[in-house]
Design a protein around this motif. Structure first.
Motif, PDB file in Angstrom:
ATOM      1  N   SER A  17      -5.589   5.313  -4.703  1.00  0.00           N
ATOM      2  CA  SER A  17      -4.080   4.880  -4.944  1.00  0.00           C
ATOM      3  C   SER A  17      -2.555   5.531  -4.501  1.00  0.00           C
ATOM      4  O   SER A  17      -2.134   6.738  -4.683  1.00  0.00           O
ATOM      5  N   VAL A  64      -3.624  -6.364   3.702  1.00  0.00           N
ATOM      6  CA  VAL A  64      -3.492  -5.997   2.601  1.00  0.00           C
ATOM      7  C   VAL A  64      -4.016  -6.647   1.303  1.00  0.00           C
ATOM      8  O   VAL A  64      -3.714  -6.534  -0.118  1.00  0.00           O
ATOM      9  N   ARG A  67      -5.106  -5.906  -2.406  1.00  0.00           N
ATOM     10  CA  ARG A  67      -4.798  -4.810  -2.663  1.00  0.00           C
ATOM     11  C   ARG A  67      -3.208  -4.284  -2.743  1.00  0.00           C
ATOM     12  O   ARG A  67      -3.422  -2.895  -3.455  1.00  0.00           O
ATOM     13  N   PHE A  68      -2.625  -4.452  -1.867  1.00  0.00           N
ATOM     14  CA  PHE A  68      -1.299  -4.310  -2.030  1.00  0.00           C
ATOM     15  C   PHE A  68      -0.416  -5.414  -2.680  1.00  0.00           C
ATOM     16  O   PHE A  68      -0.600  -6.478  -3.130  1.00  0.00           O
ATOM     17  N   MET A  83       0.182   0.850  -3.911  1.00  0.00           N
ATOM     18  CA  MET A  83      -1.106   0.225  -2.801  1.00  0.00           C
ATOM     19  C   MET A  83      -2.706   1.348  -3.112  1.00  0.00           C
ATOM     20  O   MET A  83      -2.566   2.235  -4.402  1.00  0.00           O
ATOM     21  N   SER A  84      -3.244   0.221  -3.455  1.00  0.00           N
ATOM     22  CA  SER A  84      -4.706   0.698  -4.061  1.00  0.00           C
ATOM     23  C   SER A  84      -5.970   0.021  -3.497  1.00  0.00           C
ATOM     24  O   SER A  84      -5.601  -0.800  -2.389  1.00  0.00           O
ATOM     25  N   ARG A  85      -7.330   0.229  -3.258  1.00  0.00           N
ATOM     26  CA  ARG A  85      -8.352   0.717  -3.025  1.00  0.00           C
ATOM     27  C   ARG A  85      -7.695   0.817  -1.454  1.00  0.00           C
ATOM     28  O   ARG A  85      -8.309   0.633  -0.375  1.00  0.00           O
ATOM     29  N   LEU A  86      -7.140   2.309  -0.727  1.00  0.00           N
ATOM     30  CA  LEU A  86      -6.756   2.090  -0.017  1.00  0.00           C
ATOM     31  C   LEU A  86      -8.198   2.513   1.296  1.00  0.00           C
ATOM     32  O   LEU A  86      -8.946   3.275   0.544  1.00  0.00           O
ATOM     33  N   GLN A  87      -8.083   2.849   2.144  1.00  0.00           N
ATOM     34  CA  GLN A  87      -8.997   2.591   3.230  1.00  0.00           C
ATOM     35  C   GLN A  87      -8.548   3.234   5.027  1.00  0.00           C
ATOM     36  O   GLN A  87      -7.672   3.038   4.271  1.00  0.00           O
ATOM     37  N   ASP A  90      -5.808   2.302   6.752  1.00  0.00           N
ATOM     38  CA  ASP A  90      -4.099   2.352   5.933  1.00  0.00           C
ATOM     39  C   ASP A  90      -3.426   2.944   6.167  1.00  0.00           C
ATOM     40  O   ASP A  90      -2.393   2.838   6.209  1.00  0.00           O
TER      41      ASP A  90
END
Length: 118
Positions: A17, A64, A67-68, A83-87, A90
C-alpha cells in the motif's frame, strides 16, 4: 495562482500500500473538484479517480475500483489517494488535478512516481 504539490510516491512491493497526498494552494479548495490521474511509460494518461468538494461524490477508474480510495481534508487543503493491493500495472507517475466547479481540469501538479516491484 493555484498550485498543486503531490508527495508520497516511492517503491513498493506488489500487494503493498501507499498513500499519495496533494496539497492545494492559491484559491478556495472547496470550490474545486479534485482528480487523480496516472501515466505509465508508453501509455496514455489514465483517470484514476476524483472527488467533489464535499466528498459525497467519488468516481474511480475501472482498473482501480475496490483497491484505491480518494479522500480530502478541506481543513488542510489536501487530497489523498490511498492505494492498496498494488499491482505491477499500477507503476506510473501519478498526478492530481483541480477543476473549478464542474469544469475542466485547469491545474495540475508536477506528479509523483509510484513503482511497484515483484
Amino acid at each position: 495562482q493555484v498550485q498543486l504539490v503531490e508527495s508520497g510516491g516511492g517503491l513498493v512491493q506488489a500487494g503493498g500500500s501507499l498513500r499519495l497526498s496533494c496539497v492545494f494552494s492559491g484559491d478556495t479548495f472547496t470550490t474545486y473538484f479534485i482528480g487523480w490521474f496516472r501515466r505509465a511509460p508508453g501509455k496514455e494518461r489514465e483517470f484514476v479517480g476524483g472527488m467533489d468538494w464535499s466528498g459525497d461524490k467519488t468516481y474511480y477508474g475501472d482498473s482501480v475500483k475496490g483497491r484505491f480510495t480518494i479522500s480530502r481534508d478541506n481543513d488542510k487543503n489536501t487530497a489523498y489517494l490511498q492505494m492498496s493491493r498494488l499491482q505491477l500495472e499500477d507503476t506510473a507517475a501519478y498526478y492530481c488535478a483541480a477543476a473549478p466547479g464542474a469544469g475542466q481540469y485547469l491545474y495540475w501538479g508536477q506528479g509523483t512516481q509510484v513503482t511497484v516491484s515483484p
